[in-house]
Design an enzyme around this catalytic site. Sequence first.
Site, PDB file in Angstrom:
ATOM      1  N   HIS A 112      -6.989  -5.073  10.250  1.00 14.74           N
ATOM      2  CA  HIS A 112      -6.750  -4.779   8.835  1.00 14.74           C
ATOM      3  C   HIS A 112      -5.466  -5.446   8.339  1.00 14.74           C
ATOM      4  O   HIS A 112      -4.523  -5.659   9.103  1.00 14.74           O
ATOM      5  CB  HIS A 112      -6.774  -3.271   8.537  1.00 14.74           C
ATOM      6  CG  HIS A 112      -5.571  -2.495   8.955  1.00 14.74           C
ATOM      7  ND1 HIS A 112      -5.605  -1.135   9.119  1.00 14.74           N
ATOM      8  CD2 HIS A 112      -4.296  -2.846   9.234  1.00 14.74           C
ATOM      9  CE1 HIS A 112      -4.417  -0.702   9.474  1.00 14.74           C
ATOM     10  NE2 HIS A 112      -3.598  -1.721   9.548  1.00 14.74           N
ATOM     11  N   ASP A 171       0.823  -1.208   0.000  1.00  9.51           N
ATOM     12  CA  ASP A 171       0.000   0.000   0.000  1.00  9.51           C
ATOM     13  C   ASP A 171       0.859   1.262   0.000  1.00  9.51           C
ATOM     14  O   ASP A 171       2.077   1.211   0.186  1.00  9.51           O
ATOM     15  CB  ASP A 171      -0.960   0.010   1.210  1.00  9.51           C
ATOM     16  CG  ASP A 171      -0.265  -0.404   2.514  1.00  9.51           C
ATOM     17  OD1 ASP A 171       0.977  -0.339   2.576  1.00  9.51           O
ATOM     18  OD2 ASP A 171      -0.969  -0.790   3.452  1.00  9.51           O
ATOM     19  N   ASN A 227      -7.292  -3.310  14.482  1.00  8.10           N
ATOM     20  CA  ASN A 227      -8.673  -3.614  14.075  1.00  8.10           C
ATOM     21  C   ASN A 227      -8.731  -4.793  13.091  1.00  8.10           C
ATOM     22  O   ASN A 227      -9.775  -5.065  12.523  1.00  8.10           O
ATOM     23  CB  ASN A 227      -9.336  -2.372  13.445  1.00  8.10           C
ATOM     24  CG  ASN A 227      -8.624  -1.893  12.191  1.00  8.10           C
ATOM     25  OD1 ASN A 227      -7.665  -2.512  11.725  1.00  8.10           O
ATOM     26  ND2 ASN A 227      -9.088  -0.784  11.638  1.00  8.10           N
TER      27      ASN A 227
HETATM   28  P1  PGA Z   1       2.556  -1.486  12.650  1.00 11.81           P
HETATM   29  O1  PGA Z   1       1.419  -1.527  11.540  1.00 11.81           O
HETATM   30  O2  PGA Z   1       3.573  -2.489  12.266  1.00 11.81           O
HETATM   31  O3  PGA Z   1       3.078  -0.071  12.613  1.00 11.81           O
HETATM   32  O4  PGA Z   1       1.887  -1.844  13.949  1.00 11.81           O
HETATM   33  C1  PGA Z   1       0.880  -2.745  11.147  1.00 11.81           C
HETATM   34  C2  PGA Z   1      -0.323  -2.529  10.258  1.00 11.81           C
HETATM   35  O5  PGA Z   1      -1.078  -1.561  10.465  1.00 11.81           O
HETATM   36  O6  PGA Z   1      -0.534  -3.349   9.352  1.00 11.81           O
END
Ligand code: PGA
Length: 243
Positions: A139, A68, A137
């Site tokens: 995702h 993304d 959450n």
């Molecule tokens: P993070 O993000 O590694 O900064 O916790 C993970 C994500 O949102 O997929």
Amino acid sequence: MMEFVNLGDATLAAQYVAIEMFRTIQKQSEPKLGLATGGTMEPVYKSLVQLIEHNPIDLSALKTFNLDEYYGLDKDHPQSYLYFMKHHLFNHIDITENQYYFPDNNAVNLEADNQAYDQLVKSPDGVHLQILGIGTNGHIGFNEPGTPFDSNTRLVQLTDETIQANARFFNHVEEVPTRAVTMGIKTIMSAERIILLAVGKKKQPIIHELYHMEIPDTDVPASVLLTHPDVLIVTDNEAAPQY
Ligand code: PGA
């Protein structure tokens, strides 16, 4: 099949993921890796850079596809995911600009470019190994709760929870982009093999929930992985589910 392994220590968990990436590059003649960004991935890329330094390996046929990118941010913005990848990986290994791919976040013809990205990721057979983090959450990529499982690469609106979680990388929460272009869930699922890494106690509730789910539910996007033939969820002690 979705399997879990708790490696105890967060550094070890990151090293393990890096080794799997390294081994994929070693084994495939034209390796294709799906890459993720975020705090969890920083030690993974650090380990991968070390492995590449310490071992003879040919990266010339490697292709990488990031999950993304924030929508509308300049490519050289320090919070863009391209910048993140250059800073943590691409600038430290022997790879050229035409070997790494991102969804187009400034496209004039966004829909056509998103379709083209999907085709690049999927053809001929999808990536050999897709690395994922997970949001609190549930995702994966920026596929927020409620995303249909048959979604392709597209422009999405970020949830407040994700914007708040990502605010730590910006000066003010108002600076966090509210939209992003993300590989869809279907795109992610086209990978031959998937490893999801989760560390730290903030991720424990969602990992626990995922561990106990039997039926995929779009409210927890990562639960789609239950239907994939080869998924490994790697955790440290803090993120591990209660078995
Ligand atoms: P993070 O993000 O590694 O900064 O916790 C993970 C994500 O949102 O997929």
